[in-house]
Design a protein around this motif. Structure first.
Motif, PDB file in Angstrom:
ATOM      1  N   ALA A   1      58.229  59.525  47.758  1.00 42.53           N
ATOM      2  CA  ALA A   1      59.350  59.435  46.895  1.00 42.53           C
ATOM      3  C   ALA A   1      59.658  57.213  47.397  1.00 42.53           C
TER       4      ALA A   1
ATOM      5  N   THR B   1      57.333  55.540  46.918  1.00 47.94           N
ATOM      6  CA  THR B   1      57.459  54.963  44.943  1.00 47.94           C
ATOM      7  C   THR B   1      58.508  53.448  45.197  1.00 47.94           C
ATOM      8  N   LEU B   2      59.371  54.060  45.381  1.00 49.28           N
ATOM      9  CA  LEU B   2      60.336  52.794  45.159  1.00 49.28           C
ATOM     10  C   LEU B   2      60.321  50.955  45.722  1.00 49.28           C
TER      11      LEU B   2
ATOM     12  N   THR C   1      57.877  49.921  43.363  1.00 48.59           N
ATOM     13  CA  THR C   1      58.436  49.783  41.932  1.00 48.59           C
ATOM     14  C   THR C   1      58.298  48.014  41.977  1.00 48.59           C
TER      15      THR C   1
ATOM     16  N   ARG D   1      67.872  64.589  51.614  1.00 50.17           N
ATOM     17  CA  ARG D   1      66.944  63.250  50.513  1.00 50.17           C
ATOM     18  C   ARG D   1      67.830  61.747  50.326  1.00 50.17           C
TER      19      ARG D   1
ATOM     20  N   SER E   1      62.053  52.872  38.467  1.00 47.85           N
ATOM     21  CA  SER E   1      62.323  53.652  39.780  1.00 47.85           C
ATOM     22  C   SER E   1      62.178  55.362  39.573  1.00 47.85           C
ATOM     23  N   ILE E   2      63.643  55.076  38.591  1.00 49.90           N
ATOM     24  CA  ILE E   2      64.387  56.903  38.411  1.00 49.90           C
ATOM     25  C   ILE E   2      62.787  57.549  37.512  1.00 49.90           C
TER      26      ILE E   2
ATOM     27  N   ARG F   1      59.812  57.346  37.692  1.00 58.92           N
ATOM     28  CA  ARG F   1      58.603  56.721  38.487  1.00 58.92           C
ATOM     29  C   ARG F   1      58.775  58.448  39.387  1.00 58.92           C
ATOM     30  N   LEU F   2      60.246  58.652  39.721  1.00 57.34           N
ATOM     31  CA  LEU F   2      60.794  60.318  40.757  1.00 57.34           C
ATOM     32  C   LEU F   2      60.551  60.926  40.312  1.00 57.34           C
TER      33      LEU F   2
ATOM     34  N   LEU G   1      57.554  62.590  40.771  1.00 55.33           N
ATOM     35  CA  LEU G   1      57.368  63.696  41.778  1.00 55.33           C
ATOM     36  C   LEU G   1      56.765  64.873  41.944  1.00 55.33           C
TER      37      LEU G   1
ATOM     38  N   LEU H   1      58.407  66.835  44.659  1.00 56.73           N
ATOM     39  CA  LEU H   1      58.930  66.497  45.810  1.00 56.73           C
ATOM     40  C   LEU H   1      59.771  68.136  46.784  1.00 56.73           C
TER      41      LEU H   1
END
Length: 93
Positions: A10, A13-14, A17, A42, A84-85, A87-88, A91, A93
């Motif tokens: 995560a 990823t941030l 981006t 998190r 970002s959101i 892409r998150l 994931l 998690l």
């Protein structure tokens, strides 16, 4: 204290981006201080601060009196947040 490992998928990823949209090679980092983030399993701070942005002399520092941000920086931040959101959300998690 609260710590989120900057090497997690995560966090990476941030950072990826952010770097993609800013052209920078920034790295995740940890700072001291107490926040409400410790109430989450998190969390991280992920803001639009741009130390290279040109601001009028009357604009104050981040979290200070007369705090301000360049409109271009704010628009880019919105793009970064949206991507970002998305892409998150992909994931596991």
């Amino acid at each position: 204290p609260f710590l989120t490992d900057p090497d997690t998928p995560a966090m990476q990823t941030l950072v990826r981006t952010y770097n993609e949209y800013t052209g920078r090679d920034a790295k995740g980092f940890c700072i001291g201080g107490g926040t409400y983030a410790r109430n989450f399993s998190r969390a991280c701070a992920f803001g639009p601060n741009d130390p290279e942005a040109k601001l009028p002399a009357w604009v104050g520092p981040e979290h200070g009196p007369d705090e301000g941000i360049a409109e271009e920086t704010l628009r880019r931040a919105l793009k970064i947040y949206i991507v970002s959101i998305a892409r998150l959300m992909r994931l596991e998690l």
